[in-house]
Design a protein around this motif. Structure first.
Motif, mmCIF file in Angstrom:
data_model
loop_
_atom_site.group_PDB
_atom_site.id
_atom_site.type_symbol
_atom_site.label_atom_id
_atom_site.label_comp_id
_atom_site.label_asym_id
_atom_site.label_seq_id
_atom_site.Cartn_x
_atom_site.Cartn_y
_atom_site.Cartn_z
ATOM 1 N N ARG A 204 8.519 -14.579 6.523
ATOM 2 C CA ARG A 204 8.798 -15.051 4.830
ATOM 3 C C ARG A 204 9.087 -13.630 4.348
ATOM 4 O O ARG A 204 8.996 -13.772 3.292
ATOM 5 C CB ARG A 204 7.659 -15.761 4.487
ATOM 6 C CG ARG A 204 7.707 -17.321 5.213
ATOM 7 C CD ARG A 204 6.698 -18.226 4.488
ATOM 8 N NE ARG A 204 6.576 -17.855 3.161
ATOM 9 C CZ ARG A 204 5.209 -18.102 2.478
ATOM 10 N NH1 ARG A 204 4.238 -18.562 3.189
ATOM 11 N NH2 ARG A 204 4.918 -18.038 1.304
ATOM 12 N N GLY A 205 9.057 -12.507 5.049
ATOM 13 C CA GLY A 205 9.092 -11.339 4.487
ATOM 14 C C GLY A 205 7.840 -10.680 3.824
ATOM 15 O O GLY A 205 7.794 -9.538 2.951
ATOM 16 N N LEU A 206 6.675 -11.424 4.079
ATOM 17 C CA LEU A 206 5.609 -11.206 3.335
ATOM 18 C C LEU A 206 5.057 -9.877 4.194
ATOM 19 O O LEU A 206 4.405 -8.989 3.463
ATOM 20 C CB LEU A 206 4.527 -12.132 3.670
ATOM 21 C CG LEU A 206 4.722 -13.420 2.547
ATOM 22 C CD1 LEU A 206 3.568 -14.664 2.869
ATOM 23 C CD2 LEU A 206 4.504 -12.985 1.199
ATOM 24 N N GLY A 207 5.142 -9.642 5.313
ATOM 25 C CA GLY A 207 4.841 -8.399 6.030
ATOM 26 C C GLY A 207 5.234 -7.072 5.349
ATOM 27 O O GLY A 207 5.060 -6.058 4.999
ATOM 28 N N THR A 208 6.557 -7.323 4.952
ATOM 29 C CA THR A 208 7.505 -6.211 4.355
ATOM 30 C C THR A 208 6.820 -5.892 3.078
ATOM 31 O O THR A 208 6.465 -4.752 2.813
ATOM 32 C CB THR A 208 8.967 -6.427 4.481
ATOM 33 O OG1 THR A 208 9.429 -6.712 5.824
ATOM 34 C CG2 THR A 208 9.714 -5.363 3.541
ATOM 35 N N ALA A 209 6.692 -6.870 2.448
ATOM 36 C CA ALA A 209 5.568 -6.634 1.086
ATOM 37 C C ALA A 209 4.575 -6.254 1.254
ATOM 38 O O ALA A 209 4.153 -5.370 0.388
ATOM 39 C CB ALA A 209 5.860 -8.035 0.241
ATOM 40 N N MET A 210 3.573 -6.649 2.260
ATOM 41 C CA MET A 210 2.334 -6.035 2.437
ATOM 42 C C MET A 210 2.408 -4.562 2.716
ATOM 43 O O MET A 210 1.502 -3.834 2.245
ATOM 44 C CB MET A 210 1.784 -6.959 3.565
ATOM 45 C CG MET A 210 0.389 -6.430 4.186
ATOM 46 S SD MET A 210 -0.290 -7.090 5.435
ATOM 47 C CE MET A 210 0.752 -6.897 6.730
ATOM 48 N N ILE A 211 3.463 -4.155 3.812
ATOM 49 C CA ILE A 211 3.268 -2.673 3.906
ATOM 50 C C ILE A 211 3.691 -2.119 2.570
ATOM 51 O O ILE A 211 3.136 -0.798 2.585
ATOM 52 C CB ILE A 211 4.325 -2.599 5.125
ATOM 53 C CG1 ILE A 211 3.568 -3.266 6.270
ATOM 54 C CG2 ILE A 211 4.540 -1.061 5.329
ATOM 55 C CD1 ILE A 211 2.344 -2.634 6.644
ATOM 56 N N ALA A 212 4.919 -2.363 1.921
ATOM 57 C CA ALA A 212 5.136 -1.808 0.742
ATOM 58 C C ALA A 212 3.935 -1.594 -0.255
ATOM 59 O O ALA A 212 3.634 -0.344 -0.808
ATOM 60 C CB ALA A 212 6.346 -2.444 0.094
ATOM 61 N N ALA A 213 3.221 -2.676 -0.380
ATOM 62 C CA ALA A 213 2.042 -2.555 -1.191
ATOM 63 C C ALA A 213 0.892 -1.745 -0.698
ATOM 64 O O ALA A 213 -0.006 -1.074 -1.340
ATOM 65 C CB ALA A 213 1.240 -4.144 -1.631
ATOM 66 N N LEU A 214 0.727 -1.803 0.539
ATOM 67 C CA LEU A 214 -0.372 -0.734 1.384
ATOM 68 C C LEU A 214 0.132 0.631 1.192
ATOM 69 O O LEU A 214 -0.705 1.397 0.672
ATOM 70 C CB LEU A 214 -0.490 -1.210 2.725
ATOM 71 C CG LEU A 214 -1.567 -0.656 3.391
ATOM 72 C CD1 LEU A 214 -2.857 -0.784 2.741
ATOM 73 C CD2 LEU A 214 -1.674 -1.214 4.918
ATOM 74 N N VAL A 215 1.297 0.955 1.200
ATOM 75 C CA VAL A 215 1.719 2.174 0.974
ATOM 76 C C VAL A 215 1.488 2.603 -0.468
ATOM 77 O O VAL A 215 1.006 3.841 -0.624
ATOM 78 C CB VAL A 215 3.215 2.407 1.429
ATOM 79 C CG1 VAL A 215 3.823 3.850 0.762
ATOM 80 C CG2 VAL A 215 3.700 2.353 2.948
ATOM 81 N N ARG A 216 1.743 1.832 -1.686
ATOM 82 C CA ARG A 216 1.455 2.056 -2.780
ATOM 83 C C ARG A 216 0.133 2.289 -3.046
ATOM 84 O O ARG A 216 -0.494 3.365 -3.889
ATOM 85 C CB ARG A 216 2.109 1.058 -3.765
ATOM 86 C CG ARG A 216 3.637 1.257 -4.053
ATOM 87 C CD ARG A 216 4.154 0.075 -5.079
ATOM 88 N NE ARG A 216 3.740 -1.408 -5.081
ATOM 89 C CZ ARG A 216 4.312 -2.062 -4.204
ATOM 90 N NH1 ARG A 216 5.438 -1.758 -3.512
ATOM 91 N NH2 ARG A 216 3.820 -3.332 -4.114
ATOM 92 N N ALA A 217 -0.826 1.588 -2.627
ATOM 93 C CA ALA A 217 -2.306 1.533 -2.736
ATOM 94 C C ALA A 217 -2.767 2.737 -2.177
ATOM 95 O O ALA A 217 -3.731 3.461 -2.753
ATOM 96 C CB ALA A 217 -3.067 0.160 -2.109
ATOM 97 N N VAL A 218 -2.368 3.112 -1.003
ATOM 98 C CA VAL A 218 -2.867 4.300 -0.101
ATOM 99 C C VAL A 218 -2.475 5.587 -1.143
ATOM 100 O O VAL A 218 -3.184 6.626 -1.159
ATOM 101 C CB VAL A 218 -2.271 4.450 1.281
ATOM 102 C CG1 VAL A 218 -2.509 5.981 1.675
ATOM 103 C CG2 VAL A 218 -3.202 3.458 2.210
ATOM 104 N N ARG A 219 -1.282 5.756 -1.372
ATOM 105 C CA ARG A 219 -0.698 6.740 -2.349
ATOM 106 C C ARG A 219 -1.217 6.916 -3.802
ATOM 107 O O ARG A 219 -1.237 7.996 -4.235
ATOM 108 C CB ARG A 219 0.666 6.902 -2.197
ATOM 109 C CG ARG A 219 1.328 7.476 -0.876
ATOM 110 C CD ARG A 219 2.700 7.373 -0.894
ATOM 111 N NE ARG A 219 2.942 7.979 0.614
ATOM 112 C CZ ARG A 219 4.280 7.949 0.900
ATOM 113 N NH1 ARG A 219 5.309 7.638 0.239
ATOM 114 N NH2 ARG A 219 4.451 8.648 2.196
#
Length: 168
Positions: free
Chosen positions: A99-114
């Protein structure tokens, strides 16, 4: 993630679409034991455990991130640069997949890490056969830099090594 999340994570680890990639060479109990130790502070290797929550919904998965500098042998084998970060991730809820949640999850994780490590590069290594994971990374701008077995992984299956260049 807190200790209260572990029963849910235990269930996700037993889902076939998760177990296939996360439990190739260990049991769900062994993975949960390592999470318990991290959450209790018995181990301090810099790993951050997170629960993934669908916007407007409940928990759907989890991820963890860490600095490769904390594992110098793995960092050397991956040829990471100083300060680069790695992460692992899974959508545990079968209804959350596709459902596209994996893509959104990785984008959010990149933002959180950075947010904690501005501009850091990120190197991740899913199994080469995990096409869904690889597609999610590629949709988030990660570039494939190699495919090979890694000595620090518990098996000799080829891993797809991806890098997201520093965001600085």
């Amino acid at each position: 993630m807190t200790g209260a999340d572990l029963p849910r994570v235990a269930g996700w680890l037993r889902e076939p679409h998760v177990a296939r990639w996360w439990l190739c060479d260990q049991t769900a109990d062994a993975e949960l034991h390592s999470y318990r130790r991290l959450l209790a502070g018995d181990v301090d290797d810099g790993t951050q455990l997170l629960i993934v929550v669908e916007r407007g919904g409940g928990p759907v998965g989890w991820c963890q991130w860490y600095r490769w500098d904390e594992t110098p042998d793995a960092a050397r084998e991956l040829r990471t640069l100083p300060g680069e970060v790695g992460f692992d991730y899974a959508l545990g809820d079968p209804a959350a997949t596709g459902r596209g949640l994996g893509t959104a999850m990785i984008a959010a994780l990149v933002r959180a890490v950075r947010a904690q490590h501005p501009g850091c590069g990120i190197v991740v290594e899913p199994e080469a056969a995990n096409a869904a994971s690889r597609a999610v990374l590629e949709r988030n701008g990660f570039e494939l830099i190699g495919v090979r077995p890694l000595a620090f992984e518990p098996n000799d299956r080829p891993m797809a090594i991806y890098r997201l260049a520093d965001g600085g």
